[in-house]
Design a protein around this motif. Structure first.
Motif, short mmCIF file in Angstrom:
data_model
loop_
_atom_site.label_atom_id
_atom_site.label_comp_id
_atom_site.label_asym_id
_atom_site.label_seq_id
_atom_site.Cartn_x
_atom_site.Cartn_y
_atom_site.Cartn_z
N TRP A 171 46.97 59.28 14.06
CA TRP A 171 47.83 58.25 13.48
C TRP A 171 48.54 57.49 14.60
O TRP A 171 49.28 58.07 15.39
N THR A 172 48.32 56.17 14.65
CA THR A 172 48.99 55.32 15.63
C THR A 172 49.66 54.16 14.92
O THR A 172 49.06 53.53 14.03
N GLU A 173 50.90 53.87 15.30
CA GLU A 173 51.64 52.77 14.68
C GLU A 173 51.92 51.67 15.70
O GLU A 173 52.30 51.96 16.84
N ILE A 174 51.72 50.43 15.28
CA ILE A 174 52.15 49.28 16.06
C ILE A 174 53.20 48.58 15.21
O ILE A 174 52.88 47.89 14.23
N ILE A 175 54.45 48.78 15.56
CA ILE A 175 55.56 48.32 14.72
C ILE A 175 56.04 46.96 15.21
O ILE A 175 56.49 46.81 16.35
N VAL A 176 55.94 45.97 14.34
CA VAL A 176 56.32 44.59 14.69
C VAL A 176 57.69 44.29 14.06
O VAL A 176 57.85 43.33 13.32
N GLU A 177 58.66 45.11 14.43
CA GLU A 177 59.98 45.00 13.79
C GLU A 177 60.71 43.71 14.12
O GLU A 177 61.52 43.21 13.33
N ASN A 178 60.45 43.11 15.26
CA ASN A 178 61.20 41.91 15.67
C ASN A 178 60.79 40.65 14.90
O ASN A 178 61.48 39.64 14.97
N ILE A 213 39.80 53.00 12.60
CA ILE A 213 40.12 52.02 11.56
C ILE A 213 41.48 51.39 11.85
O ILE A 213 42.47 52.10 12.09
N LEU A 214 41.51 50.06 11.82
CA LEU A 214 42.76 49.31 12.01
C LEU A 214 43.22 48.77 10.66
O LEU A 214 42.44 48.14 9.94
N GLY A 215 44.47 49.01 10.31
CA GLY A 215 45.06 48.47 9.08
C GLY A 215 46.14 47.45 9.42
O GLY A 215 47.01 47.72 10.26
N VAL A 216 46.08 46.29 8.79
CA VAL A 216 47.03 45.21 9.08
C VAL A 216 47.84 44.93 7.82
O VAL A 216 47.36 44.33 6.86
N PHE A 217 49.12 45.37 7.82
CA PHE A 217 50.01 45.22 6.68
C PHE A 217 51.37 44.72 7.19
O PHE A 217 52.31 45.49 7.36
N PRO A 218 51.48 43.39 7.46
CA PRO A 218 52.63 42.86 8.19
C PRO A 218 53.85 42.50 7.35
O PRO A 218 54.84 42.00 7.89
N PHE A 219 53.79 42.75 6.03
CA PHE A 219 54.89 42.27 5.16
C PHE A 219 56.08 43.22 5.16
O PHE A 219 55.92 44.44 5.27
N PHE A 220 57.26 42.61 4.98
CA PHE A 220 58.50 43.38 5.06
C PHE A 220 58.89 44.00 3.72
O PHE A 220 59.87 44.74 3.64
N THR A 249 44.93 53.24 13.05
CA THR A 249 46.02 52.47 13.65
C THR A 249 46.53 51.50 12.60
O THR A 249 45.73 50.82 11.95
N ILE A 250 47.85 51.44 12.42
CA ILE A 250 48.42 50.55 11.41
C ILE A 250 49.42 49.60 12.05
O ILE A 250 50.27 50.01 12.86
N ILE A 251 49.29 48.31 11.71
CA ILE A 251 50.25 47.29 12.13
C ILE A 251 51.19 47.04 10.95
O ILE A 251 50.74 46.68 9.85
N SER A 252 52.50 47.22 11.17
CA SER A 252 53.47 46.99 10.09
C SER A 252 54.87 46.88 10.69
O SER A 252 55.07 47.22 11.86
N PRO A 253 55.85 46.42 9.88
CA PRO A 253 57.21 46.34 10.39
C PRO A 253 58.01 47.63 10.21
O PRO A 253 59.16 47.70 10.59
N PHE A 254 57.41 48.67 9.59
CA PHE A 254 58.12 49.90 9.27
C PHE A 254 57.58 51.08 10.08
O PHE A 254 56.38 51.15 10.36
N LYS A 255 58.47 52.01 10.38
CA LYS A 255 58.05 53.27 11.02
C LYS A 255 57.84 54.30 9.92
O LYS A 255 58.69 54.47 9.04
N GLU A 256 56.71 54.97 9.96
CA GLU A 256 56.37 55.95 8.93
C GLU A 256 57.23 57.21 9.05
O GLU A 256 57.29 57.83 10.12
N LYS A 257 57.90 57.57 7.95
CA LYS A 257 58.78 58.75 7.95
C LYS A 257 58.00 60.05 7.80
O LYS A 257 58.45 61.11 8.24
#
Length: 523
Positions: free
Chosen positions: A72-79, A26-33, A56-64
């Motif tokens: 659990w896989t993170e694709i962090i779009v921090e830039n 399952i891919l989750g797309v949550f790109p908001f800051f 797999t989650i796309i987001s600007p945050f790293k999960e604590k």
């Protein structure tokens, strides 16, 4: 022979069980800051991971706190944040509070669309996302936040996965048309107008005009714009019209305890309150502060996006004067190191564990901006509110709480020491506010299954049933103008006008003919 048959039966049963428990991808797309958006998205995806799925989650945050189960896989779009901020300076939201009605709706719509267009494009062109799109990865379902990032729905098509929408709020006109859910402007107030469920004639007129304008704006500009993003950033692009209405499931962050009962088509499922966690032990200083508050505690927070430190100085001073006269202790989420003029009964913190605070027995009142997460949490824990709504859905939530009898709305521009003091006395002294919110709390907790379990079940259901097309309503094939019978109305009006014209022409013809005969007789 019988032993072999028995062993074979056992093997088939064993393999069947293994097959059923095999986790989906399952891919989750949550790109908001916005932290509130991330809390909702990450909590949902962690729940799916803990149910045994490969997430797999796309987001600007790293999960604590990554989930303990599943993968659990993170694709962090921090830039992308820096890129967006260069083109979109942060607005002063407090200055926008005075707008209302259509003017508020229009200005907020343009603000949201400018921001979401930037976020969509910056996310899609991010190197990590492009690597994902060019990879050979497979997903069974894609969960997209339904907040004007329409181009990202192409992830589902690209990965040949089932499209699931997640809405931060209740059913609304931003998403209803994608699944054919009724949202007539006569009974469905637009989310940005903050009108009550039972609207006056003028409110229904404004609501209708705004809805028509929004429908045209989206169909003539927003969707074509996002179609450009799809063609530009996806390796095998499809037309956006083939994506928007191919939705298998909608998960709604709502419930009858916090919002009015609404119609839902079969593929829409309410899971409001799923993000609420069991209370945890508070930090020692906070625990001591709350435990020793024998007269009670007033908790004050303007959420994660609004900053109390940005309040107008005269407003802040009025609030402090009102607080200084209270016998209760005040716990204030204040983002700066110093709060000028802070009375002795006020404690501040840059970050406060809101759910755990609201769960404490000594918290008697919550002064809030009216965000939906805060509204859900205060209802769950049975704490009445004074709401200072600023924008978005906050006014709708705040006035909803006032109508349901567990809160009072205090517009920012009306804050004064006297007004705030009077409202504090009213809510704290009148037990009806607490009784009403506790009644709502009972309704929220009275569920057949836990909301997170419900969310997991329906995501799995959609995957099990290959997109669950049997949940789609057949009239979804109609275009928006067909759905609202505009073509039928145009035809009826055309027939009536044609008939009237024919009658008029016929009457005129016979009248003139008779008149000519009369003239001939006279001559």
């Amino acid at each position: 022979m019988s032993a072999r048959i028995g062993f074979f039966s056992f093997l088939v049963l064993f393999l069947t069980i293994i097959g059923k428990n095999e986790g989906a991808r399952i891919l989750g797309v949550f790109p908001f800051f916005a932290p509130s958006h991330y809390i909702l998205g990450s909590t949902l995806m962690k729940g799916l991971a803990e149910a045994g799925h490969d997430v797999t989650i796309i987001s600007p945050f790293k999960e604590k706190n990554p989930p303990k189960g599943g993968k659990w896989t993170e694709i962090i779009v921090e830039n992308t944040l820096e890129a967006v901020m260069k083109s979109f300076p942060k607005p002063d939201l407090f200055k926008m509070e005075g707008l209302s009605g259509i003017s508020s709706g229009i200005s907020t719509t343009f603000l949201i669309e400018t921001l979401t267009n930037l976020i969509t494009e910056e996310t899609l062109k991010n190197n990590k996302i492009q690597e994902l799109l060019k990879s050979n990865q497979k997903f069974d379902a894609v969960i997209i936040t339904q907040f004007n990032v329409e181009a990202m729905k192409a992830f589902a098509s690209h990965f040949n996965a089932h499209l699931i929408l997640f809405s931060n709020v209740a059913a609304n006109s931003w998403l209803n048309h994608f699944v054919g859910n009724p949202s007539l402007p006569s009974f469905f107030p637009e989310i940005l107008l903050s009108f009550p469920e039972k609207m006056s004639f003028m409110q229904r007129l404004e609501n209708t005009i705004f809805k028509l304008a929004n429908t045209l704006y989206y169909n003539l500009y927003i969707y074509p714009k996002h179609n450009e993003f799809i063609q530009k950033y996806f390796p095998n692009p499809v037309n956006i019209d083939d994506l928007l209405y191919n939705v298998s499931l909608v998960l709604l962050n709502s419930h009858e305890s916090i919002s009015s009962a609404q119609p839902h088509v079969p593929c829409m499922v309410e899971i409001g309150g799923y993000h609420i966690q069991p209370p945890k032990k508070l930090p020692d200083d906070l625990q001591k502060f709350l435990d020793e508050a024998k007269e009670g505690v007033i908790y004050f927070s303007m959420g994660s996006n609004l900053k109390s430190q940005d309040l107008p100085i005269e407003t802040r001073e009025a609030i402090l004067k009102a607080f200084g006269k209270r016998k209760e202790k005040i716990l204030w989420k204040w983002e700066d190191d110093v709060l000028p003029g802070k009375p002795p009964n006020v404690k501040v913190g840059k970050w406060l564990p809101q759910q755990d605070i609201l769960a404490h027995a000594n918290v008697k009142l919550f002064i809030t901006h009216g965000g939906l997460l805060s509204t859900i949490e205060t209802v769950y824990h049975g704490v009445p509110i004074i709401a200072i709504p600023i924008g978005g859905d906050q006014k709708m939530n705040a006035y909803g709480a006032e109508r349901q009898g567990y809160g009072i709305v205090l517009p920012l521009r009306e804050i004064s020491e006297e007004k705030l003091s009077g409202l504090l006395d009213e809510v704290l002294a009148n037990p009806q506010y607490t009784n009403n919110v506790k009644e709502r709390s009972i309704i929220m907790k009275d569920r057949q299954v836990k909301p997170m379990d419900n969310a997991v079940y329906w995501v799995e259901y959609v995957i099990r049933h290959n997109g669950a097309k049997h949940l789609r309503v057949p009239y979804l094939e109609l275009t928006w103008y067909q759905f609202y019978l505009l073509d039928v109305l145009a035809f009826i009006i055309g027939v009536i006008l044609t008939t009237v014209i024919l009658i008029k022409v016929t009457c005129t013809y016979f009248y003139r003919k008779r008149l000519n005969k009369t003239k001939l007789k006279k001559n």
